[in-house]
Design a protein around this motif. Structure first.
Motif, PDB file in Angstrom:
ATOM      1  N   PHE A 129       0.853  -1.195   0.000  1.00  0.00           N
ATOM      2  CA  PHE A 129       0.000   0.000   0.000  1.00  0.00           C
ATOM      3  C   PHE A 129       0.888   1.244   0.000  1.00  0.00           C
ATOM      4  CE2 PHE A 129      -2.306  -3.355   2.143  1.00  0.00           C
ATOM      5  CZ  PHE A 129      -3.593  -3.275   1.629  1.00  0.00           C
ATOM      6  N   ALA A 130       0.365   2.336  -0.559  1.00  0.00           N
ATOM      7  CA  ALA A 130       1.154   3.578  -0.535  1.00  0.00           C
ATOM      8  C   ALA A 130       0.256   4.792  -0.343  1.00  0.00           C
ATOM      9  CB  ALA A 130       1.948   3.717  -1.836  1.00  0.00           C
ATOM     10  N   ILE A 131       0.822   5.786   0.326  1.00  0.00           N
ATOM     11  CA  ILE A 131       0.160   7.085   0.468  1.00  0.00           C
ATOM     12  C   ILE A 131       1.142   8.161   0.010  1.00  0.00           C
ATOM     13  CG2 ILE A 131      -0.834   8.786   2.064  1.00  0.00           C
ATOM     14  CD1 ILE A 131      -1.614   6.459   3.910  1.00  0.00           C
TER      15      ILE A 131
ATOM     16  N   ILE B 260      -3.005   2.608  -3.905  1.00  0.00           N
ATOM     17  CA  ILE B 260      -2.324   3.876  -3.620  1.00  0.00           C
ATOM     18  C   ILE B 260      -3.357   4.972  -3.385  1.00  0.00           C
ATOM     19  CG2 ILE B 260      -1.975   4.394  -6.105  1.00  0.00           C
ATOM     20  CD1 ILE B 260       0.676   5.834  -5.250  1.00  0.00           C
ATOM     21  N   ILE B 261      -3.059   5.823  -2.408  1.00  0.00           N
ATOM     22  CA  ILE B 261      -3.912   6.983  -2.100  1.00  0.00           C
ATOM     23  C   ILE B 261      -3.064   8.240  -2.193  1.00  0.00           C
ATOM     24  CG2 ILE B 261      -5.168   8.197  -0.253  1.00  0.00           C
ATOM     25  CD1 ILE B 261      -5.997   5.452   0.851  1.00  0.00           C
ATOM     26  N   PHE B 262      -3.605   9.248  -2.878  1.00  0.00           N
ATOM     27  CA  PHE B 262      -2.961  10.563  -2.945  1.00  0.00           C
ATOM     28  C   PHE B 262      -3.730  11.511  -2.020  1.00  0.00           C
ATOM     29  CE2 PHE B 262      -2.034   8.400  -6.857  1.00  0.00           C
ATOM     30  CZ  PHE B 262      -0.756   8.791  -7.217  1.00  0.00           C
TER      31      PHE B 262
ATOM     32  N   SER C 226      -6.196   3.283  -7.478  1.00  0.00           N
ATOM     33  CA  SER C 226      -5.638   4.586  -7.110  1.00  0.00           C
ATOM     34  C   SER C 226      -6.775   5.544  -6.801  1.00  0.00           C
ATOM     35  CB  SER C 226      -4.809   5.128  -8.287  1.00  0.00           C
ATOM     36  OG  SER C 226      -4.334   6.418  -7.965  1.00  0.00           O
ATOM     37  N   ASN C 227      -6.702   6.152  -5.637  1.00  0.00           N
ATOM     38  CA  ASN C 227      -7.746   7.090  -5.227  1.00  0.00           C
ATOM     39  C   ASN C 227      -7.137   8.298  -4.528  1.00  0.00           C
ATOM     40  OD1 ASN C 227     -10.407   5.641  -5.829  1.00  0.00           O
ATOM     41  ND2 ASN C 227      -9.245   4.066  -4.741  1.00  0.00           N
ATOM     42  N   VAL C 228      -7.973   9.316  -4.390  1.00  0.00           N
ATOM     43  CA  VAL C 228      -7.555  10.554  -3.725  1.00  0.00           C
ATOM     44  C   VAL C 228      -8.399  10.735  -2.472  1.00  0.00           C
ATOM     45  CG1 VAL C 228      -7.545  13.078  -3.941  1.00  0.00           C
ATOM     46  CG2 VAL C 228      -6.905  11.669  -5.909  1.00  0.00           C
ATOM     47  N   ILE C 229      -7.762  11.148  -1.389  1.00  0.00           N
ATOM     48  CA  ILE C 229      -8.518  11.612  -0.220  1.00  0.00           C
ATOM     49  C   ILE C 229      -8.282  13.109  -0.108  1.00  0.00           C
ATOM     50  CG2 ILE C 229      -8.680  11.630   2.305  1.00  0.00           C
ATOM     51  CD1 ILE C 229      -8.223   8.668   2.341  1.00  0.00           C
ATOM     52  N   THR C 230      -9.360  13.840   0.031  1.00  0.00           N
ATOM     53  CA  THR C 230      -9.301  15.284   0.154  1.00  0.00           C
ATOM     54  C   THR C 230      -9.762  15.678   1.549  1.00  0.00           C
ATOM     55  OG1 THR C 230      -9.683  15.593  -2.195  1.00  0.00           O
ATOM     56  CG2 THR C 230     -10.323  17.386  -0.777  1.00  0.00           C
TER      57      THR C 230
ATOM     58  N   PHE D 197      -8.249   1.098   1.775  1.00  0.00           N
ATOM     59  CA  PHE D 197      -7.246   0.029   1.754  1.00  0.00           C
ATOM     60  C   PHE D 197      -7.852  -1.345   2.070  1.00  0.00           C
ATOM     61  CE2 PHE D 197      -3.232   2.778   2.843  1.00  0.00           C
ATOM     62  CZ  PHE D 197      -3.144   3.173   1.514  1.00  0.00           C
ATOM     63  N   SER D 198      -9.040  -1.345   2.651  1.00  0.00           N
ATOM     64  CA  SER D 198      -9.621  -2.614   3.110  1.00  0.00           C
ATOM     65  C   SER D 198     -10.322  -3.348   1.966  1.00  0.00           C
ATOM     66  CB  SER D 198     -10.641  -2.347   4.214  1.00  0.00           C
ATOM     67  OG  SER D 198     -11.832  -1.832   3.635  1.00  0.00           O
ATOM     68  N   GLU D 199     -10.718  -4.552   2.250  1.00  0.00           N
ATOM     69  CA  GLU D 199     -11.469  -5.341   1.275  1.00  0.00           C
ATOM     70  C   GLU D 199     -12.749  -4.607   0.860  1.00  0.00           C
ATOM     71  OE1 GLU D 199     -11.697  -9.314   2.734  1.00  0.00           O
ATOM     72  OE2 GLU D 199     -12.938  -9.952   1.042  1.00  0.00           O
ATOM     73  N   ALA D 200     -13.300  -3.829   1.795  1.00  0.00           N
ATOM     74  CA  ALA D 200     -14.559  -3.104   1.519  1.00  0.00           C
ATOM     75  C   ALA D 200     -14.390  -2.046   0.430  1.00  0.00           C
ATOM     76  CB  ALA D 200     -15.063  -2.450   2.807  1.00  0.00           C
ATOM     77  N   GLY D 201     -13.146  -1.602   0.196  1.00  0.00           N
ATOM     78  CA  GLY D 201     -12.931  -0.550  -0.803  1.00  0.00           C
ATOM     79  C   GLY D 201     -12.409  -1.068  -2.134  1.00  0.00           C
ATOM     80  N   SER D 202     -12.512  -2.364  -2.344  1.00  0.00           N
ATOM     81  CA  SER D 202     -11.819  -2.985  -3.486  1.00  0.00           C
ATOM     82  C   SER D 202     -12.281  -2.519  -4.873  1.00  0.00           C
ATOM     83  CB  SER D 202     -11.939  -4.501  -3.395  1.00  0.00           C
ATOM     84  OG  SER D 202     -13.303  -4.847  -3.377  1.00  0.00           O
ATOM     85  N   TYR D 203     -13.534  -2.035  -4.982  1.00  0.00           N
ATOM     86  CA  TYR D 203     -14.037  -1.650  -6.318  1.00  0.00           C
ATOM     87  C   TYR D 203     -14.020  -0.132  -6.498  1.00  0.00           C
ATOM     88  CZ  TYR D 203     -16.610  -2.700 -10.637  1.00  0.00           C
ATOM     89  OH  TYR D 203     -16.977  -2.855 -11.956  1.00  0.00           O
ATOM     90  N   VAL D 204     -13.398   0.563  -5.563  1.00  0.00           N
ATOM     91  CA  VAL D 204     -13.298   2.024  -5.667  1.00  0.00           C
ATOM     92  C   VAL D 204     -11.975   2.337  -6.360  1.00  0.00           C
ATOM     93  CG1 VAL D 204     -13.340   4.199  -4.404  1.00  0.00           C
ATOM     94  CG2 VAL D 204     -14.539   2.203  -3.471  1.00  0.00           C
TER      95      VAL D 204
END
Ligand code: HXC
Length: 286
Positions: A102-104, A167-169, A210-214, A261-268
């Motif tokens: 995983f990466a941030i 990965i999350i930016f 790959s997703n973004v958290i704002t 990062f969890s299994e719950a977010g796998s399709y995001v």
């Protein structure tokens, strides 16, 4: 002093979901990122954080490691603006901790400045830390994230998700509607959002998301403190416009991270997750 768990993690996550997994996080000693990493480590993972300041980075790593007996957290001094330094940091992380799953991309620089006071070098500095730094981070870790996905595929385990390759930016919402004193940050973070989109499109087929958290205005952060010092009235007005009527907590960013990062977010994938109490919808409105 130990940080109480309830300040960085909600009591809804299953223990050990990140067992034997490794997180690589740039800017990992910062207020928000250190709590994201803490949450990951508390739930069983190990981590590597990077930063420019040796003392802050080493202390940050030791503080994070204290959340779980046996946790391995290493601090590496590296400037995100330097591609070679990021490659070396990723290699050291994978060598010492076994993988990068995983990466941030969290390293950022910011200050409030009107365009008239913003020198070319000031604008360039923030572009280089935020945008180029996020690009370098992604470039450095993506080969390892791909290995993580491949390793899982080769293991023959039934579950297809929740195993790494994410990965999350960390971005901002100023550029959604416009914000004075933030030309440099708006430009830099708009680009960060698009780097994430590119990673989502190009690496999705390889099992990487790959997703973004704002984050919105989060209590205790350097950004909010600077705003408070510079303009007390603006702070009151900002708070009054947040639909939920309060500042955010670092825990709320850490929880969003655990979800992605969890299994719950796998399709995001390719998403911008705004965690700001609805603030950006009202910014600029009377
Ligand atoms: C105008 C400024 C300035 C300011 C620096 N500069 N601060 N210009 N107003 N307040 C200019 C300098 O004069 C110089 O230009 C250029 O920027 C580079 O400055 P340096 O100090 O040499 O750069 P550096 O040491 O690399 O520091 C980078 C930094 C610094 C971004 C300027 O603030 C930093 O390291 N920040 C990291 C920590 C941080 O900012 N965390 C908050 C992230 S919060 P000249 O022309 O003089 O050479 C976040 C969320 C948003 O990002 C929060 C919103 C409020």
């Amino acid at each position: 002093m130990p940080v109480p768990r309830e300040t960085f993690l909600s009591n809804v996550w299953r223990e050990g979901i990140f067992k034997d997994k490794v997180l690589f996080c740039t800017g990992g000693a910062g207020t928000i990122c250190s709590m994201q990493v803490r949450a990951f480590v508390a739930l069983g993972g190990n981590a590597c954080i990077t930063g420019r300041n040796a003392e802050k980075t080493e202390k940050g790593a030791a503080d994070i490691a204290s959340v779980r007996p046996g946790a391995k957290v290493i601090g590496i001094v590296a400037d995100v603006r330097d591609m070679k330094a990021m490659d070396a940091a990723a290699e050291r992380c994978a060598t010492e901790l076994g993988s990068i799953d995983f990466a941030i991309a969290g390293a950022a620089g910011n200050f409030l400045a009107p365009m008239s006071q913003l020198s070319s070098n000031a604008f360039k500095t923030v572009m280089e830390i935020d945008t180029l730094g996020s690009f370098h981070t992604a470039k450095a870790v993506l080969p390892y994230l791909a290995q993580s996905v491949q390793k899982h595929k080769n293991s023959g385990k039934a579950e297809p998700t929740g195993t790494g390759g994410r990965i999350i930016f960390i971005s901002a919402s100023f550029h959604f509607r416009g914000q004075p004193l933030q030309a440099h940050v708006m430009a830099a973070k708009a680009a960060v959002d698009q780097i994430s989109s590119s990673v989502a499109m190009e690496y999705g087929p390889h099992g990487i998301t790959s997703n973004v958290i704002t984050p919105g205005p989060i209590a205790g952060t350097e950004g909010l403190e600077r705003l408070s010092k510079s303009d007390e009235r603006s702070v009151k007005e900002t708070k009054a416009k947040i639909p939920v009527g309060r500042w955010g907590e670092v825990k709320e960013i850490a929880d969003a991270t655990v979800f992605l990062f969890s299994e719950a977010g796998s399709y995001v994938n390719g998403h911008v997750l705004v965690v700001d109490g609805g603030q950006w919808k009202t910014t600029g409105a009377d």
